[in-house]
Motif scaffolding. Structure first.
Motif, short mmCIF file in Angstrom:
data_model
loop_
_atom_site.label_atom_id
_atom_site.label_comp_id
_atom_site.label_asym_id
_atom_site.label_seq_id
_atom_site.Cartn_x
_atom_site.Cartn_y
_atom_site.Cartn_z
N MET A 1 0.91 -1.20 0.13
CA MET A 1 -0.03 -0.13 -0.11
C MET A 1 0.83 1.26 -0.07
N SER A 2 0.71 2.21 -0.83
CA SER A 2 1.32 3.50 -0.73
C SER A 2 1.16 4.39 0.21
N THR A 3 2.13 5.14 0.65
CA THR A 3 2.03 5.95 1.97
C THR A 3 1.23 7.36 1.56
N THR A 4 0.46 7.96 2.23
CA THR A 4 -0.27 9.08 1.78
C THR A 4 0.61 10.18 2.08
N ARG A 5 1.01 11.28 1.24
CA ARG A 5 2.03 12.41 1.42
C ARG A 5 1.25 13.47 1.22
N THR A 6 1.47 14.35 2.32
CA THR A 6 0.89 15.72 2.42
C THR A 6 1.60 16.89 1.58
N VAL A 7 1.00 17.63 0.94
CA VAL A 7 1.54 18.44 0.04
C VAL A 7 1.13 20.02 0.43
N ALA A 8 2.00 20.90 0.77
CA ALA A 8 1.79 22.14 1.16
C ALA A 8 1.78 22.99 -0.10
N VAL A 9 0.45 23.68 -0.54
CA VAL A 9 0.45 24.35 -1.96
C VAL A 9 0.48 25.56 -1.57
N ILE A 10 1.48 26.41 -2.33
CA ILE A 10 1.63 27.60 -2.01
C ILE A 10 1.20 28.63 -3.18
N VAL A 11 0.02 29.40 -3.23
CA VAL A 11 -0.28 30.08 -4.49
C VAL A 11 0.23 31.19 -4.14
N GLY A 12 0.95 31.65 -5.38
CA GLY A 12 1.58 32.89 -5.17
C GLY A 12 0.80 34.20 -5.65
N SER A 13 -0.36 33.97 -5.74
CA SER A 13 -1.47 35.23 -6.08
C SER A 13 -2.26 35.33 -4.82
N LEU A 14 -2.65 36.57 -4.45
CA LEU A 14 -3.63 36.83 -3.32
C LEU A 14 -5.25 37.07 -3.99
N ARG A 15 -5.01 37.17 -5.04
CA ARG A 15 -6.49 37.46 -5.80
C ARG A 15 -7.53 36.41 -5.54
N LYS A 16 -8.62 36.88 -5.02
CA LYS A 16 -9.72 35.63 -4.99
C LYS A 16 -10.04 34.91 -6.04
N GLU A 17 -10.20 35.54 -7.22
CA GLU A 17 -10.41 34.71 -8.62
C GLU A 17 -9.07 34.22 -9.26
N SER A 18 -7.99 34.20 -8.55
CA SER A 18 -6.66 34.00 -9.20
C SER A 18 -6.80 32.60 -9.96
N PHE A 19 -6.34 32.60 -11.39
CA PHE A 19 -6.34 31.48 -12.11
C PHE A 19 -5.31 30.58 -11.45
N ASN A 20 -4.10 31.00 -10.78
CA ASN A 20 -3.03 30.06 -10.15
C ASN A 20 -3.96 29.11 -9.29
N ARG A 21 -4.57 29.90 -8.34
CA ARG A 21 -5.42 29.06 -7.36
C ARG A 21 -6.21 27.91 -7.99
N LYS A 22 -6.92 28.32 -9.07
CA LYS A 22 -7.94 27.48 -9.76
C LYS A 22 -6.96 26.14 -10.22
N ILE A 23 -5.72 26.65 -11.01
CA ILE A 23 -5.05 25.59 -11.39
C ILE A 23 -4.42 24.63 -10.42
N ALA A 24 -4.25 25.02 -9.17
CA ALA A 24 -3.86 24.22 -7.92
C ALA A 24 -4.95 23.31 -7.75
N HIS A 25 -6.49 23.72 -7.77
CA HIS A 25 -7.35 22.95 -7.51
C HIS A 25 -7.55 21.94 -8.50
N ALA A 26 -7.44 22.46 -9.76
CA ALA A 26 -7.53 21.45 -10.87
C ALA A 26 -6.58 20.32 -10.76
N LEU A 27 -5.49 20.68 -10.63
CA LEU A 27 -4.43 19.68 -10.60
C LEU A 27 -4.73 18.55 -9.32
N ALA A 28 -4.95 19.22 -8.09
CA ALA A 28 -5.36 18.62 -6.87
C ALA A 28 -6.26 17.27 -7.37
N ALA A 29 -7.35 17.86 -8.11
CA ALA A 29 -8.57 16.91 -8.52
C ALA A 29 -8.22 15.69 -9.50
#
Ligand code: FMN
Length: 189
Positions: A1-29
């Motif tokens: 069985m593989s170990t679960t690894r936690t990943v701290a995601v640091i988004v460089g934009s503070l903007r609510k509608e940040s595309f980078n934040r959306k990309i982070a969510h899309a990758l996690a999905a």
């Protein structure tokens, strides 16, 4: 069985509608289920100032909490826009805060990845590589391939905030799989 690894995601934009934040969510999905992603917020970190810690001085609570969150993670994923061909100030501040006090860096040895994204055609290449310069000094093994420079970020999402570009979706899947393997190879413990 593989170990679960936690990943701290640091988004460089503070903007609510940040595309980078959306990309982070899309990758996690689309990432393998062995990776658990948690965005660590950087917007409330006071600017790093060496006068605010050391000796008897208690550092700002936000710095302590941030350092603790990063230290608890097995790996770090940076997802950042480019500001004036470099790293946004908020992200650089977070890096500086996490790197101190000297000798107690929260970043040290953690496997990481860098995704940059902008509305321009160059996909944040300048920010991506300026960030990598700091990561060398911080002793963080960085995933090299695939490189991730995502351009035209404003054209990738629908009104629901979800990714609606197939090419980017399959690239993010490829990136997430390579990142999972990189973390597995380089994570401590
Ligand atoms: C201060 C500032 C500087 C910027 N500089 C660049 C740049 O050098 N290159 C680029 O491609 N886009 C640049 N942009 C545009 C960003 O790509 C765009 O604002 C993008 O949406 C930021 O990412 P976000 O959506 O995650 O906030 C800049 C934006 C700001 C606010």
């Amino acid at each position: 069985m593989s170990t679960t690894r936690t990943v701290a995601v640091i988004v460089g934009s503070l903007r609510k509608e940040s595309f980078n934040r959306k990309i982070a969510h899309a990758l996690a999905a689309v990432a393998p289920s062995t990776l658990k992603f948690e965005i660590v917020e950087i917007g409330d970190l006071p600017f790093y100032n060496q006068d605010l810690e050391g000796g008897e001085i208690t550092p700002p609570a936000a710095w302590t909490a941030f350092r603790k969150q990063v230290k608890a993670a097995d790996a770090v994923l940076f997802v950042t826009p480019e500001y004036n061909r470099s790293v946004p100030a908020a992200l650089k501040n977070a890096i500086d805060v996490g790197s101190r006090p000297y000798g107690q860096s929260a970043w040290s040895g953690k496997p990481c990845g860098v995704i940059s994204s902008s509305i321009g055609a160059v996909g944040g290449f300048g920010a991506n590589h300026h960030l990598r310069q700091s990561l060398v000094f911080l002793d963080m093994p960085v995933l090299q391939q695939p490189e991730a420079y995502i351009g035209a970020a404003d054209k990738l999402f629908g009104a629901d905030g979800k990714l609606n570009n197939e090419g980017t979706a399959s690239f993010l899947k490829k990136y997430a799989d390579a990142f999972a393997a990189w973390v597995e190879t380089n994570a401590k413990g």
